[in-house]
Design a protein around this motif. Structure first.
Motif, PDB file in Angstrom:
ATOM      1  N   LEU A 140      54.025  38.603 110.583  1.00 17.53           N
ATOM      2  CA  LEU A 140      52.674  37.861 111.890  1.00 17.53           C
ATOM      3  C   LEU A 140      52.468  37.411 111.416  1.00 17.53           C
ATOM      4  N   GLY A 141      51.870  37.716 109.789  1.00 15.65           N
ATOM      5  CA  GLY A 141      50.947  36.476 109.104  1.00 15.65           C
ATOM      6  C   GLY A 141      49.726  37.211 108.876  1.00 15.65           C
ATOM      7  N   GLY A 142      49.487  38.264 109.230  1.00 19.01           N
ATOM      8  CA  GLY A 142      48.398  38.675 109.524  1.00 19.01           C
ATOM      9  C   GLY A 142      48.380  40.047 107.640  1.00 19.01           C
ATOM     10  N   LEU A 143      48.427  39.986 107.237  1.00 21.99           N
ATOM     11  CA  LEU A 143      48.290  40.676 106.392  1.00 21.99           C
ATOM     12  C   LEU A 143      46.947  39.882 105.695  1.00 21.99           C
ATOM     13  N   LEU A 144      47.643  39.031 104.794  1.00 23.18           N
ATOM     14  CA  LEU A 144      46.177  37.910 103.928  1.00 23.18           C
ATOM     15  C   LEU A 144      45.448  38.061 104.656  1.00 23.18           C
ATOM     16  N   PRO A 145      45.500  37.107 105.738  1.00 20.21           N
ATOM     17  CA  PRO A 145      44.046  37.528 106.539  1.00 20.21           C
ATOM     18  C   PRO A 145      42.946  38.416 106.823  1.00 20.21           C
ATOM     19  N   VAL A 146      43.598  39.975 106.996  1.00 20.03           N
ATOM     20  CA  VAL A 146      42.960  40.993 106.618  1.00 20.03           C
ATOM     21  C   VAL A 146      42.290  41.267 105.077  1.00 20.03           C
ATOM     22  N   ILE A 147      43.122  41.139 103.952  1.00 14.11           N
ATOM     23  CA  ILE A 147      42.924  41.169 102.633  1.00 14.11           C
ATOM     24  C   ILE A 147      41.732  39.738 102.402  1.00 14.11           C
ATOM     25  N   GLN A 148      41.693  39.498 102.566  1.00 14.20           N
ATOM     26  CA  GLN A 148      40.488  38.122 102.639  1.00 14.20           C
ATOM     27  C   GLN A 148      39.141  38.506 103.672  1.00 14.20           C
ATOM     28  N   GLU A 149      39.363  39.333 104.303  1.00  9.23           N
ATOM     29  CA  GLU A 149      38.266  40.316 104.955  1.00  9.23           C
ATOM     30  C   GLU A 149      37.925  41.053 104.020  1.00  9.23           C
ATOM     31  N   LEU A 150      37.954  41.787 103.176  1.00 13.05           N
ATOM     32  CA  LEU A 150      37.844  42.251 102.120  1.00 13.05           C
ATOM     33  C   LEU A 150      36.387  41.443 101.597  1.00 13.05           C
ATOM     34  N   ASN A 151      36.505  40.178 101.384  1.00 13.50           N
ATOM     35  CA  ASN A 151      35.141  39.959 101.260  1.00 13.50           C
ATOM     36  C   ASN A 151      34.249  39.121 101.811  1.00 13.50           C
ATOM     37  N   ASN A 152      34.334  39.307 102.680  1.00  9.17           N
ATOM     38  CA  ASN A 152      33.763  39.323 103.782  1.00  9.17           C
ATOM     39  C   ASN A 152      31.564  39.565 103.641  1.00  9.17           C
ATOM     40  N   ALA A 153      30.498  38.547 103.947  1.00 11.06           N
ATOM     41  CA  ALA A 153      29.512  39.272 103.584  1.00 11.06           C
ATOM     42  C   ALA A 153      28.752  40.656 104.250  1.00 11.06           C
ATOM     43  N   ASN A 154      29.703  40.809 105.951  1.00 12.49           N
ATOM     44  CA  ASN A 154      29.176  42.293 106.540  1.00 12.49           C
ATOM     45  C   ASN A 154      30.370  43.029 106.185  1.00 12.49           C
ATOM     46  N   GLU A 155      29.007  44.496 105.696  1.00 11.83           N
ATOM     47  CA  GLU A 155      29.932  45.897 105.164  1.00 11.83           C
ATOM     48  C   GLU A 155      31.008  46.384 106.073  1.00 11.83           C
ATOM     49  N   GLU A 156      31.027  45.994 107.607  1.00  8.34           N
ATOM     50  CA  GLU A 156      31.959  47.160 108.391  1.00  8.34           C
ATOM     51  C   GLU A 156      32.598  46.021 108.750  1.00  8.34           C
ATOM     52  N   ILE A 157      32.975  44.739 108.221  1.00  8.09           N
ATOM     53  CA  ILE A 157      33.844  44.160 107.973  1.00  8.09           C
ATOM     54  C   ILE A 157      34.608  44.425 106.820  1.00  8.09           C
ATOM     55  N   ARG A 158      34.252  44.853 105.803  1.00  8.15           N
ATOM     56  CA  ARG A 158      34.160  45.320 104.895  1.00  8.15           C
ATOM     57  C   ARG A 158      35.150  46.199 104.769  1.00  8.15           C
ATOM     58  N   THR A 159      34.905  47.422 105.336  1.00 12.23           N
ATOM     59  CA  THR A 159      34.712  48.725 105.727  1.00 12.23           C
ATOM     60  C   THR A 159      36.459  48.305 106.218  1.00 12.23           C
ATOM     61  N   THR A 160      36.240  47.746 107.207  1.00 15.41           N
ATOM     62  CA  THR A 160      37.429  47.994 108.596  1.00 15.41           C
ATOM     63  C   THR A 160      38.493  47.237 108.327  1.00 15.41           C
ATOM     64  N   SER A 161      38.016  46.421 106.825  1.00 17.64           N
ATOM     65  CA  SER A 161      39.278  45.609 106.717  1.00 17.64           C
ATOM     66  C   SER A 161      40.522  46.440 105.511  1.00 17.64           C
ATOM     67  N   ALA A 162      39.777  47.718 104.913  1.00 21.34           N
ATOM     68  CA  ALA A 162      40.148  48.880 103.598  1.00 21.34           C
ATOM     69  C   ALA A 162      41.112  49.594 104.027  1.00 21.34           C
ATOM     70  N   TRP A 163      40.545  50.104 105.448  1.00 22.32           N
ATOM     71  CA  TRP A 163      40.610  51.604 106.195  1.00 22.32           C
ATOM     72  C   TRP A 163      42.853  50.602 107.281  1.00 22.32           C
ATOM     73  N   ILE A 164      42.840  49.762 107.540  1.00 18.83           N
ATOM     74  CA  ILE A 164      43.567  48.694 107.880  1.00 18.83           C
ATOM     75  C   ILE A 164      44.569  49.012 106.789  1.00 18.83           C
ATOM     76  N   LEU A 165      44.001  48.670 105.297  1.00 12.65           N
ATOM     77  CA  LEU A 165      45.228  48.440 104.440  1.00 12.65           C
ATOM     78  C   LEU A 165      45.633  49.899 103.641  1.00 12.65           C
ATOM     79  N   GLY A 166      45.021  50.512 104.180  1.00 15.29           N
ATOM     80  CA  GLY A 166      45.095  52.204 103.603  1.00 15.29           C
ATOM     81  C   GLY A 166      46.424  52.470 104.709  1.00 15.29           C
ATOM     82  N   THR A 167      45.353  52.405 106.488  1.00 13.91           N
ATOM     83  CA  THR A 167      46.524  53.121 107.086  1.00 13.91           C
ATOM     84  C   THR A 167      48.284  52.325 107.120  1.00 13.91           C
ATOM     85  N   ALA A 168      48.265  50.547 106.639  1.00 14.00           N
ATOM     86  CA  ALA A 168      49.729  50.430 106.865  1.00 14.00           C
ATOM     87  C   ALA A 168      49.804  50.731 105.808  1.00 14.00           C
TER      88      ALA A 168
END
Length: 463
Positions: free
Chosen positions: A238-266
Motif C-alpha cells: 500500500l506504499g506505507g512502509l517507506l513513509p514510516v521508515i522516513q519518519e525515523l528522521n523526524n525532528a519530533n521524538e514521539e514521531i520517531r518512537t512510534t515509527s520504530a514501534w510500528i516497524l518492530g510490530t510489523a
C-alpha cells in the motif's frame, strides 16, 4: 481531518458514552416520537466507533459529519416511514396485547421498556439464553432486529400508528425511491476495511501539510493495524512502509518512537517484512536511535532491531556491519541507562547467541569481544533479581559458543563474581523474593559448573 466535537452536526454532542447521546437528544428540538430512532442511529454509530479501532475508524470517516447529518435527516424522511408499518404493528401489539412483540419481527419476543440494556442481558443469561454474539454491523446490539425492538420500545405507539397510515398512501415509485435512499445511507454508514484505514493513514504520512498531531495519530492507527500479519504484509504494497521508515528522521521524538514501534510490530516473526525493512536500510537509523538519551526512544528502537534481526541471518550480518555490537555495549556498560533498557539488551544478546548455536551460522564477532563480555559480567554487580536471571542466561549461552574464549571470562573473574552473587542471593534477598532468588541461584550454579568445565577443557587442550 478528524472528527471532533466542534465538527459534529448541529447541536448534538457525541460525548464518550451512550448516555451522553441520550441526554443530547432528550434536550434537542426534534419531535419526541422521532428521538428514539435518532438516538438509535447515533448510538449505533457511537458503539461502532467505540471498538479497539476507534481512533482509526474515526480518522477514516473523513465524511463522518456529512454522513451523520444525512442520517439525521433520513431518519425522519426515510427510515421512519419505511420502518413504521412493522414498528406500528409491533407497538400496537404491545399496547393492546400482553407485551409480546410479534408480526414482522419474527417469533414472539419480550420487550420491556425502561430497562437498562445491561439488565436485559443479565436477565437473558439468568434464564439460560446465553450471550448473543454482537454483530459488528449492529454496533453493540445482538442484531439489527434487536435495534428495531429498542427503537419501538422507546417510541410513541400512537404516533407510529398514525405515521404508518401515511406511509401506506405512498405510491410504488415513492416507496422504491425511499428504499434506494435507505440503501445508499446504509452503504455510507458502513465501517471501512483495514486496508481502507491503512490507505488513509498512509496518505496523511505522505502529506507534508498534515499537522504534527495528525501525523502522530496516523502512526498510532498504523501501529494497531499492522498487528495482524496479513495487514503487516500489505503495508509495503500500500506504499506505507517507506513513509514510516522516513519518519525515523523526524525532528519530533514521539514521531520517531512510534515509527520504530510500528516497524518492530510489523516485522515480529515475519521474514517478509523483516527483509523489506532491511532492504530500505532502516537498520542504520535504528542503531543510531539506540544511543538516544530518551529511554522510550531507545527502547522502541531496540524493540524494532530485535524483531528485525531475530532468526534472520542477513539482518544479523547487517547489524554487525552497522556496529550494532557497540550500541549494545553502550547500553550494557553505562550506569546511567535505565535498567529496563539494559534487560532488553541482555535478552537480545541471549537471543543472538542461541541463534548462532542452533543455526550453525558464522559467529557474530562482537559476541566474543573481550570488552563486550566484561560489560555483561559487570552487570551481575547490580542487585536486581530479574536482571541477574537474564545476565546469567546470556553468559550461559555465550559460554557454549565455540568462538568464546573462556579465559576472557576468567580474566574478568567470573568465578569470583558468581560466588559473591551466591552470597547476595542467600543473605540480602527480601523475604517475599526468596523463591525467585532460589531459582536464580540454581541458574548461577549451572553457569558456574559450565564455566569450570570449559575452563578445564581449555587448559587440557593447551597442554
Amino acid at each position: 481531518m478528524y472528527l471532533t466535537e466542534n465538527k459534529f452536526p448541529m447541536h448534538i454532542n457525541p460525548g464518550t458514552n451512550p448516555q451522553d447521546f441520550e441526554n443530547s437528544i432528550t434536550n434537542s428540538p426534534f419531535p419526541s416520537p422521532l428521538r428514539p430512532l435518532l438516538l438509535l442511529l447515533l448510538l449505533w454509530k457511537h458503539r461502532s466507533l467505540s471498538r479497539p479501532m476507534a481512533k482509526a475508524r474515526a480518522h477514516a470517516s473523513k465524511r463522518t459529519t456529512h454522513h451523520l447529518l444525512l442520517a439525521v435527516s433520513l431518519s425522519v424522511s426515510v427510515l421512519l416511514p419505511l420502518l413504521l408499518p412493522a414498528a406500528a404493528t409491533a407497538a400496537v401489539a404491545v399496547v393492546e396485547g400482553d407485551g409480546e412483540i410479534k408480526s414482522a419481527l419474527g417469533a414472539g419476543r419480550q420487550w420491556a421498556t425502561g430497562k437498562d440494556e445491561v439488565n436485559l442481558v443479565a436477565e437473558r443469561d439468568t434464564a439460560g439464553g446465553g450471550l448473543v454474539e454482537e454483530d459488528e454491523f449492529a454496533g453493540g446490539f445482538g442484531s439489527l432486529d434487536s435495534m428495531l425492538q429498542w427503537a419501538i420500545g422507546n417510541s410513541d405507539p400512537e404516533k407510529l400508528k398514525e405515521e404508518a397510515a401515511d406511509v401506506q398512501k405512498l405510491s410504488a415509485d415513492e416507496l422504491l425511491k425511499r428504499r434506494q435512499e435507505i440503501k445508499e445511507l446504509m452503504e455510507k454508514l458502513k465501517m471501512p476495511s483495514d486496508a481502507d484505514l491503512m490507505k488513509i493513514a498512509i496518505a496523511d504520512l505522505k502529506n507534508s501539510s498534515v499537522s504534527l498531531e495528525d501525523r502522530q495519530r496516523a502512526l498510532q492507527e498504523l501501529l494497531v493495524l499492522v498487528e495482524p500479519i496479513d495487514n503487516a504484509n500489505d503495508l509495503d504494497k500500500l506504499g506505507g512502509l517507506l513513509p514510516v521508515i522516513q519518519e525515523l528522521n523526524n525532528a519530533n521524538e514521539e514521531i520517531r518512537t512510534t515509527s520504530a514501534w510500528i516497524l518492530g510490530t510489523a516485522s515480529q516473526n515475519n521474514a517478509l517484512v523483516q527483509n523489506q525493512i532491511l532492504d530500505y536500510g532502516a537498520l542504520v537509523r535504528l542503531v543510531k536511535m539506540g544511543y538516544s538519551t530518551s529511554t522510550e526512544e531507545a527502547a522502541k528502537a531496540l524493540h524494532a532491531i530485535s524483531a528485525l534481526i531475530r532468526n534472520n541471518v542477513n539482518g544479523q550480518e547487517a547489524f554487525h556491519s552497522e556496529n550494532g555490537g557497540a550500541m549494545l555495549q553502550h547500553i550494557l556498560g553505562s550506569n546511567s541507562i535505565d535498567v529496563r533498557l539494559q534487560k532488553k539488551a541482555v535478552f537480545l544478546v541471549t537471543d543472538l547467541a542461541d541463534f548462532q548455536l542452533n543455526s550453525g551460522n558464522p559467529q557474530l564477532p562482537f559476541l566474543s569481544d573481550r570488552l563486550f563480555l566484561k560489560s555483561i559480567v559487570d552487570m551481575l554487580s547490580n542487585f536486581d533479581l530479574d536482571l541477574h536471571e537474564k545476565v546469567l542466561l546470556a553468559i550461559k549461552s555465550l559460554l557454549k559458543l565455540s568462538s568464546t574464549d573462556v579465559e576472557d571470562f576468567e580474566f574478568y573473574d567470573l568465578e569470583g563474581v558468581l560466588l559473591r552473587l551466591g552470597v547476595q542471593l542467600e543473605d540480602l534477598t527480601p523475604e517475599d523474593q526468596k523463591e525467585f532468588a532460589a531459582e536464580v541461584d540454581g541458574l548461577r550454579r549451572e553457569v558456574q559448573t559450565l564455566f569450570q568445565q570449559k575452563l578445564k577443557q581449555g587448559k587440557a587442550t593447551a597442554t
